[in-house]
Design an enzyme around this catalytic site. Structure first.
Site, mmCIF file in Angstrom:
data_model
loop_
_atom_site.group_PDB
_atom_site.id
_atom_site.type_symbol
_atom_site.label_atom_id
_atom_site.label_comp_id
_atom_site.label_asym_id
_atom_site.label_seq_id
_atom_site.Cartn_x
_atom_site.Cartn_y
_atom_site.Cartn_z
ATOM 1 N N ILE A 180 0.773 -1.220 0.197
ATOM 2 C CA ILE A 180 -0.010 0.085 -0.056
ATOM 3 C C ILE A 180 0.868 1.203 -0.096
ATOM 4 O O ILE A 180 0.543 2.225 -0.623
ATOM 5 C CB ILE A 180 -1.077 -0.093 1.029
ATOM 6 C CG1 ILE A 180 -1.838 -1.318 1.181
ATOM 7 C CG2 ILE A 180 -1.815 1.364 1.176
ATOM 8 C CD1 ILE A 180 -2.828 -1.363 2.504
ATOM 9 N N GLU A 211 4.090 -5.623 10.086
ATOM 10 C CA GLU A 211 4.181 -7.006 9.508
ATOM 11 C C GLU A 211 2.566 -6.912 9.470
ATOM 12 O O GLU A 211 1.634 -6.893 10.211
ATOM 13 C CB GLU A 211 4.537 -7.859 10.795
ATOM 14 C CG GLU A 211 6.022 -7.946 11.074
ATOM 15 C CD GLU A 211 6.797 -8.551 9.657
ATOM 16 O OE1 GLU A 211 6.158 -9.267 8.864
ATOM 17 O OE2 GLU A 211 7.986 -8.123 9.536
ATOM 18 N N ASP A 216 -9.597 -3.350 9.329
ATOM 19 C CA ASP A 216 -10.936 -3.764 9.791
ATOM 20 C C ASP A 216 -10.773 -4.962 10.700
ATOM 21 O O ASP A 216 -11.687 -5.395 11.540
ATOM 22 C CB ASP A 216 -11.912 -3.982 8.867
ATOM 23 C CG ASP A 216 -11.668 -5.146 7.914
ATOM 24 O OD1 ASP A 216 -10.511 -5.503 7.965
ATOM 25 O OD2 ASP A 216 -12.267 -5.219 6.916
ATOM 26 N N LYS A 257 -2.401 -5.214 15.846
ATOM 27 C CA LYS A 257 -2.890 -3.797 15.345
ATOM 28 C C LYS A 257 -3.815 -3.304 16.348
ATOM 29 O O LYS A 257 -3.685 -1.920 16.407
ATOM 30 C CB LYS A 257 -3.697 -4.018 13.804
ATOM 31 C CG LYS A 257 -2.595 -4.498 12.731
ATOM 32 C CD LYS A 257 -1.622 -3.397 12.192
ATOM 33 C CE LYS A 257 -2.306 -2.279 11.586
ATOM 34 N NZ LYS A 257 -1.019 -1.490 10.931
ATOM 35 N N TYR A 272 -8.615 -22.352 2.062
ATOM 36 C CA TYR A 272 -8.782 -22.563 3.014
ATOM 37 C C TYR A 272 -10.109 -22.836 3.622
ATOM 38 O O TYR A 272 -11.220 -22.086 3.201
ATOM 39 C CB TYR A 272 -8.272 -21.304 4.283
ATOM 40 C CG TYR A 272 -6.846 -20.870 4.136
ATOM 41 C CD1 TYR A 272 -5.789 -21.849 3.389
ATOM 42 C CD2 TYR A 272 -6.436 -19.788 4.650
ATOM 43 C CE1 TYR A 272 -4.625 -21.296 3.410
ATOM 44 C CE2 TYR A 272 -5.163 -19.422 4.728
ATOM 45 C CZ TYR A 272 -4.438 -20.258 4.115
ATOM 46 O OH TYR A 272 -2.955 -19.888 3.880
ATOM 47 N N ASN A 300 -14.208 -16.043 -0.777
ATOM 48 C CA ASN A 300 -13.163 -16.187 -1.372
ATOM 49 C C ASN A 300 -13.230 -17.075 -2.398
ATOM 50 O O ASN A 300 -12.566 -16.833 -3.692
ATOM 51 C CB ASN A 300 -12.133 -17.035 -0.509
ATOM 52 C CG ASN A 300 -12.029 -16.123 0.938
ATOM 53 O OD1 ASN A 300 -11.737 -14.774 0.762
ATOM 54 N ND2 ASN A 300 -11.587 -16.809 1.981
#
Ligand code: NAD
Ligand code: TYD
Length: 365
Positions: free
Chosen positions: A18, A92, A141, A169, A222, A264
């Site tokens: 980003i 990270e 988020d 975070k 997954y 996904n």
């Protein structure tokens, strides 16, 4: 006539996904901004992302190789530069890595943010607290936890992180809020959804799948593949950050989302179909045959969805790119930049793919 003062911005982690897009976009749309990019170039940082800049832009970008936790370096940088604002990306950022090795997430994401807050505050106070200084902390988020099939994350949703990544975070967000409330540091937090676009490191879902489809390797999904994320095109995100720096209110949080919730499995199907079309694959060669449902990520959040009404209402920002349009831009970028891909898939990358995928069931082709 008032002449616009040049601005000098510190961007941390600007050589990652980003950050790279943010710097390239900002140099383009803000000709009176100079940028210092502080990045320690972990596996996720690529020093070559700015090689193609024209001199009128590259001359306004200064790279400093260093760690955001290094207080001496930060102190030197702040006293040499008098930054007008700080945009903090360095972190990270990959959930799977945080499951296999959580410690560096605590060290970089929490201690790094803490060190940067401290030096930002010292510099802001030394300079008699300039009104327009902003500390913009780029968060996720994922701090809000997982949603069921209904509802959205708003800025008031209580924090409930599930992975070591989101916990780190969340902790860093709390420090940012504390520095605003306790010391009045003009800090703002943005919590955004899953970004996609050019320059994303191929460990995250979209670039991993794009490259595996191109190379006809297995596509590891997954669990049941029905986990939902909201997808935000990175350039929409970069534009939102600029608007928050310029018009956001200190002490506030702004949620940034793409209004594009997808399962996904639907994304992977779409990528297979779009790439098959581009690469002329059909019949028994179609890429959906490469899909493998593999063992789930531990603690896998089911659904994320952002309510971005606040930034829309207060700052007039909304995503400009439609999902399918931006996916096509992203595919074209990867197809046209296989040399970049080759350069980031180093020995470290191969080791990561082995560590994360070798023990998952059902991944043979
Ligand atoms: P990234 O992993 O691609 O890049 C991280 C950058 O930070 C790299 O250039 C790396 O070298 C640098 N870095 C890491 N540790 C450092 C340290 N100690 N000192 C200096 N630099 C260091 O990450 P990204 O996807 O570009 O994410 C940027 C920010 O946005 C992160 O804070 C992340 O939590 C947040 N975010 C990302 C997403 C997403 O979808 N990618 C979504 C929400 C929030
Ligand atoms: P990811 O890109 O790692 O972002 P995040 O975990 O921060 O949302 O993963 C996006 C979704 O894709 C998530 O639900 C996990 C899933 N996923 C797979 O199914 N297979 C994979 O190989 C990867 C990397 C992710």
């Amino acid at each position: 006539m008032e002449i616009n003062k040049r601005k000098r911005i510190l961007v941390t982690g600007g050589s990652g996904f980003i950050g790279t897009n943010f710097i390239r976009h900002t140099l383009h749309v803000k000709p009176d901004w100079d940028i210092v990019n502080l990045d320690s170039l972990t596996y996720a940082g690529n020093p070559h992302n700015f090689q193609d800049l024209k001199s009128d832009q590259s001359g306004r970008l200064h790279f400093v190789l260093g760690d955001v936790r290094n207080e001496n370096l930060l102190s030197q940088l702040f006293s040499q530069n008098n930054f007008d604002s700080v945009v903090h990306f360095a972190a990270e950022s990959h959930v799977d890595r945080s499951i296999l090795g959580p410690k560096v997430f605590l060290e970089t994401n929490v201690n790094g943010t803490f060190a940067l807050l401290g030096e930002s505050l010292r510099s802001w106070e030394d300079r008699k607290r300039p009104n327009d200084f902003r500390f913009l902390h780029v968060s996720t988020d994922e701090v809000y936890g997982s949603l069921g099939p209904h509802g959205y994350f708003t800025e008031e949703t209580p924090y409930n992180p599930s992975s070591p990544y989101s916990a780190s975070k969340a902790a860093s967000d709390h420090f940012v809020k504390a520095y605003f409330h306790t010391y009045n540091l003009p800090a703002i937090i943005t919590n955004c959804s899953n970004n996609y676009g050019p320059f994303q490191f191929p460990e995250k879902l979209l670039p991993l799948m794009i490259l595996n489809i191109i190379e006809q390797k297995p596509l590891p999904i997954y669990g049941d593949g029905k986990n939902i994320r909201d997808w935000l095109f990175v350039l929409d995100h970069c534009e939102a950050i600029l608007q928050v720096i310029e018009r956001g209110v200190p002490g506030n949080t702004y949620n940034i989302g793409g209004n594009s919730e997808r399962q996904n499995i639907d994304i992977v199907h779409l990528l297979c179909d779009l790439l098959d079309k581009r690469l002329g694959r059909s019949g028994k060669d179609t890429s959906r045959r490469l899909i493998r449902f593999v063992s789930d990520r531990p603690g896998h959040d089911r659904r994320y969805a952002i309510d971005a009404t606040k930034i829309e209402r207060e700052l007039g920002w909304s995503p400009q790119f439609k999902f399918e349009e931006a996916i096509n831009i992203t595919l074209d970028w990867y197809l046209g930049n296989m040399a970049w891909v080759k350069s980031v898939r180093s020995g470290e990358y191969r080791k990561w793919i082995e560590d994360n995928y070798e023990d998952r069931e059902n991944l043979s082709i």
